[in-house]
Design an enzyme around this catalytic site. Structure first.
Site, mmCIF file in Angstrom:
data_model
loop_
_atom_site.group_PDB
_atom_site.id
_atom_site.type_symbol
_atom_site.label_atom_id
_atom_site.label_comp_id
_atom_site.label_asym_id
_atom_site.label_seq_id
_atom_site.Cartn_x
_atom_site.Cartn_y
_atom_site.Cartn_z
ATOM 1 N N HIS A 70 -0.403 -63.710 14.016
ATOM 2 C CA HIS A 70 0.132 -62.365 14.245
ATOM 3 C C HIS A 70 -0.839 -61.417 14.933
ATOM 4 O O HIS A 70 -0.424 -60.428 15.538
ATOM 5 C CB HIS A 70 0.624 -61.759 12.919
ATOM 6 C CG HIS A 70 -0.448 -61.203 12.036
ATOM 7 N ND1 HIS A 70 -1.135 -61.966 11.129
ATOM 8 C CD2 HIS A 70 -0.955 -59.946 11.918
ATOM 9 C CE1 HIS A 70 -2.005 -61.215 10.483
ATOM 10 N NE2 HIS A 70 -1.929 -59.989 10.949
ATOM 11 N N HIS B 7 -8.468 -62.807 7.555
ATOM 12 C CA HIS B 7 -7.331 -61.884 7.423
ATOM 13 C C HIS B 7 -5.988 -62.579 7.663
ATOM 14 O O HIS B 7 -5.102 -62.525 6.786
ATOM 15 C CB HIS B 7 -7.508 -60.687 8.360
ATOM 16 C CG HIS B 7 -6.288 -59.810 8.443
ATOM 17 N ND1 HIS B 7 -5.818 -59.080 7.370
ATOM 18 C CD2 HIS B 7 -5.437 -59.568 9.476
ATOM 19 C CE1 HIS B 7 -4.731 -58.410 7.734
ATOM 20 N NE2 HIS B 7 -4.484 -58.699 9.005
ATOM 21 N N ASP C 254 0.827 -58.061 5.953
ATOM 22 C CA ASP C 254 -0.357 -57.607 6.691
ATOM 23 C C ASP C 254 -0.893 -56.308 6.095
ATOM 24 O O ASP C 254 -2.100 -56.156 5.870
ATOM 25 C CB ASP C 254 0.026 -57.421 8.162
ATOM 26 C CG ASP C 254 -1.092 -56.800 8.976
ATOM 27 O OD1 ASP C 254 -2.136 -57.449 9.150
ATOM 28 O OD2 ASP C 254 -0.922 -55.655 9.441
ATOM 29 N N GLU D 71 -2.734 -59.492 20.043
ATOM 30 C CA GLU D 71 -3.281 -58.134 20.015
ATOM 31 C C GLU D 71 -4.795 -58.132 20.191
ATOM 32 O O GLU D 71 -5.351 -57.249 20.857
ATOM 33 C CB GLU D 71 -2.903 -57.473 18.688
ATOM 34 C CG GLU D 71 -3.383 -56.056 18.530
ATOM 35 C CD GLU D 71 -2.962 -55.483 17.178
ATOM 36 O OE1 GLU D 71 -3.736 -54.694 16.624
ATOM 37 O OE2 GLU D 71 -1.871 -55.843 16.691
ATOM 38 N N ASP D 72 -5.484 -59.124 19.610
ATOM 39 C CA ASP D 72 -6.949 -59.054 19.525
ATOM 40 C C ASP D 72 -7.687 -60.136 20.296
ATOM 41 O O ASP D 72 -8.916 -60.151 20.310
ATOM 42 C CB ASP D 72 -7.383 -59.138 18.046
ATOM 43 C CG ASP D 72 -6.944 -57.918 17.260
ATOM 44 O OD1 ASP D 72 -6.717 -56.875 17.881
ATOM 45 O OD2 ASP D 72 -6.833 -58.031 16.025
#
Length: 723
Positions: free
Chosen positions: A126, A102, A191, A130-131
């Protein structure tokens, strides 16, 4: 983990194909320099990483990047890829692919658009904060403050902390970050594009929810940033999800057109090439197919569609002057459709777009062919918008400074307005609904101030919107406006290019009228008005009109002046006028109520009477036409006069008191006064006054006009026209 990014295991929304199974993207690559955003495969993304060498997985990214930036240092990309791959290792997408596919896909999209290295580095990272266990501090330490800021800008807020408000508050955070660096939104748009391409494994309800947010928020933002390559594909993907039946019909139209034996656009392109070659103009003429949503829109206004309706011709030249040379040749050698001409070079769109638009009629079949004319640099900006500008915050190079083609997108007008009103949004729901409304206004106008400055406003904006755009909270004191030199109400809708002078009252306690909410078109104005009205205390039952809502006191509450004292100046009478007709009886006309020092004339009527009129009275021409004998008349030695004046004003508190005080200072005694109820913020006052010296009438009228809020004072005209 980014739950939206899931590659379909089953076919998702089918993208359109032309006859023979060729996708529009493929046909565009053959026909014109359209940026290809679909060249992406697992084999190209996943490859071996040898220490000290460029990982094979980012080969396509580097290739696309160097096509736009041949001298770019790709070491940051290598470093970012290695961190992202190791951080996301073990995470899988719903399709079963490694998650690293991704961020690689998003980065390739931006690389093909021409993004600079910093943006691509942040794009690879990016989703890490967050992950994964990677922190913003780690990103900042290894890649610098710029990359840290960009990654932070696109990192979502946790639902655990914000609940249902997480999505709107994430967008608010992202827009605030975009206000300082537009590259944040570039990464978010790429995105979302990859997520929309791979939406097929989601539940139908979630597909529709994501598509609606994309339609209402992301697509308008792509339009405003000028990234047409992303906007067009996003529109088609949303169209397929939200309107599958209409999408299928449009796809069939495109397929049927592709099966035609003739192609009028190809023929027209050859004709244009011939015209330009004979004129010795170097140009590239290409066919630009319409994307699905564009075909759908055209089909709703033109039926049946002709072959020329499925695309437009694109003419690319080197210099601005060449654009106009091409236009001149086309309009000379072909029949132009004048109504279709638009010059976005002289007046660029608010999203940096520049091009000449025209249309010509083909001889024989009469089909209208639309033509776009632009330079290669304009085309690059038209496709990629702010992404094509590289790093907008780096000092421009000498070449950029000389050619003048670099634009500053750091704070577009629409973004400044958005950042202004969002501060006043009281909660996430208000922000979310207002954001969608604001972004739905997809055209911007420019109006000009008297000081030479300008205001950018959305189409449909009124003088109320202009007031709050210029003065912010101080616009509560606005009492009216002049548009193109003429007085106008605050509800007046402005047009592109209008000149607007806002008239401001002097009372700091002024408050907006509730009626203004009906005329406010921008969120900035609506939120400011609503906040002020909500904070206004409720007046007690017997409160004075001075502390109530804006506007003058009603007629019944107007001060009733005392009758003039005995011996005050009377209304001029017949004895004050000398007529050049011995023995005639003089009578002042009631239609124009002449008073000294008016220029007057007289007419002989039945019974030896001479009626006296002001020279500008409408009855004068009628009496001359009917053959009445004109008689010379002049004023005698009279000094005082009685006259009725009509004042027109905008409503505001204390206006009546200020106006009568100004009249008293000029020596006027008010015999009677009436004030009509306000009509759309306009108020009419009628005063009958006595002046001790008729020569002071112009001075009195000028003093009345100088009262804030009064925009005109004139002599009252009776409705009857007796002679």
């Amino acid at each position: 983990m980014n739950a939206e990014a899931a590659k379909p295991a089953t076919p998702g929304p089918a993208m359109p194909t032309t006859a023979g199974g060729v996708t529009p993207a493929a046909s565009r690559r053959k026909a014109r320099p359209r940026i290809d955003l679909r060249r992406l495969g697992r084999a190209a993304l996943l490859g071996t990483a040898t220490r000290g060498r460029l990982p094979a997985a980012i080969g396509h990214v580097v290739e696309a990047h160097r096509a736009h930036h041949p001298d770019a240092d790709v070491e940051p990309l290598r470093h970012a890829y290695l961190l992202a791959e190791s951080s996301h290792r073990g995470q899988m997408r719903k399709s079963g692919e490694p998650y690293i596919t991704h961020p690689l896909a998003v980065t390739l999209i931006l690389a093909e658009l021409g993004a600079e290295t910093t943006t691509l580095t942040a794009s690879l990272l990016h989703d890490t904060v967050e992950d994964t266990e990677v922190t913003l501090d780690q990103v900042g330490k290894e890649f610098g403050a710029e990359v840290r800021y960009l990654v932070d800008g696109v990192t979502k807020l946790e639902k655990v902390d914000y609940g249902a408000a997480a999505e709107p508050e994430t967008f608010r955070k992202m827009l605030l970050a975009t206000g300082n660096d537009v590259r944040v939104m570039s990464i978010k748009l790429a995105d979302r594009l990859h997520n929309m391409r791979t939406l097929g494994v989601m539940r139908r309800e979630k597909q529709e929810r994501i598509a609606r947010v994309t339609r209402d928020v992301l697509i308008p933002l792509a339009e405003r940033l000028g990234v047409q390559a992303l906007k067009s594909e996003l529109e088609d993907l949303v169209f397929a999800v939200l309107h599958p039946e209409e999408y299928a019909r449009t796809r069939q139209l495109v397929d049927d057109n592709g099966a035609r034996p003739d192609n009028p656009l190809a023929t027209a392109a050859d004709e244009v090439r011939t015209v330009l070659r004979e004129a010795d103009i170097s140009a590239e003429v290409l066919i630009r197919p319409r994307h699905f949503v564009s075909v759908h829109r055209v089909s709703r206004s033109r039926a049946p569609l002709g072959g020329a309706d499925f695309g437009r011709l694109l003419v690319l030249v080197q210099e601005d002057a060449d654009c106009y040379a091409v236009l001149g040749e086309l309009h000379t050698c072909m029949t132009p459709v004048v109504a279709e001409f638009k010059d976005f070079i002289a007046v660029p769109k608010f999203n940096l777009y520049q091009s000449l638009h025209t249309a010509v009629t083909r001889p024989g079949d009469g089909q209208v062919v639309e033509v776009l004319i632009r330079t290669h640099q304009m085309h690059k900006v038209a496709e990629a918008g702010v992404v094509a500008l590289g790093n907008p915050y780096a000092p421009p190079s000498e070449e950029q400074s000389e050619d003048g083609e670099r634009a500053d997108p750091t704070r577009p007008g629409w973004l400044s307005r958005l950042l202004d009103w969002q501060r006043g949004a009281p909660d996430a729901d208000t922000f979310w609904s207002t954001l969608r409304e604001d972004l739905a206004q997809d055209r911007e106008i420019t109006v000009f101030r008297p000081d030479g400055g300008s205001l950018g406003l959305p189409e449909g904006a009124t003088c109320v919107d202009a007031a709050y755009a210029q003065y912010g909270e101080d616009a509560h004191a606005c009492i009216g406006a002049r548009v193109n030199g003429r007085l106008a109400t605050l509800s007046t809708v402005l047009r592109d290019g209008d000149s607007v002078q806002l008239l401001m009252g002097q009372d700091p306690a002024s408050e907006p009228s509730e009626e203004w909410l009906e005329h406010a078109h921008t969120p900035t104005a609506r939120i400011a008005i609503q906040r002020r009205l909500a904070a206004r205390p409720q007046p007690p039952a017997a409160e004075s009109p001075r502390t109530g809502p804006p506007g003058p006191a009603p007629a019944a509450e107007a001060p009733v002046p005392r009758p003039p004292a005995e011996g005050a100046a009377p209304r001029p009478g017949p004895d004050d006028v000398i007529a050049d007709l011995p023995g005639a009886t003089v009578r002042l006309a009631g239609c124009c109520t002449p008073v000294p020092p008016d220029e007057v004339t007289g007419f002989a009527v039945r019974g030896g009477v001479v009626t006296v009129h002001r020279v500008g009275c409408g009855a004068v021409a009628r009496m001359r036409d009917t053959g009445r004998t004109e008689v010379g008349v002049r004023w005698g030695e009279t000094a005082g006069c009685r006259v009725t004046l009509l004042a027109e004003s905008f409503g505001r508190p204390h206006l009546l008191a200020d106006l009568t005080e100004a009249m008293a200072q000029e020596g006027a005694q008010i015999v009677s006064a009436t004030v009509e109820p306000p009509d759309r913020q306009r108020v009419r006052h009628t005063y009958t006054v006595l002046l001790p010296d008729a020569a002071r009438l112009p001075v009195l009228m000028r003093a009345m006009r100088n009262v804030a809020g009064v925009y005109d004072v004139s002599r009252a005209q009776p409705q009857t026209t007796g002679v």
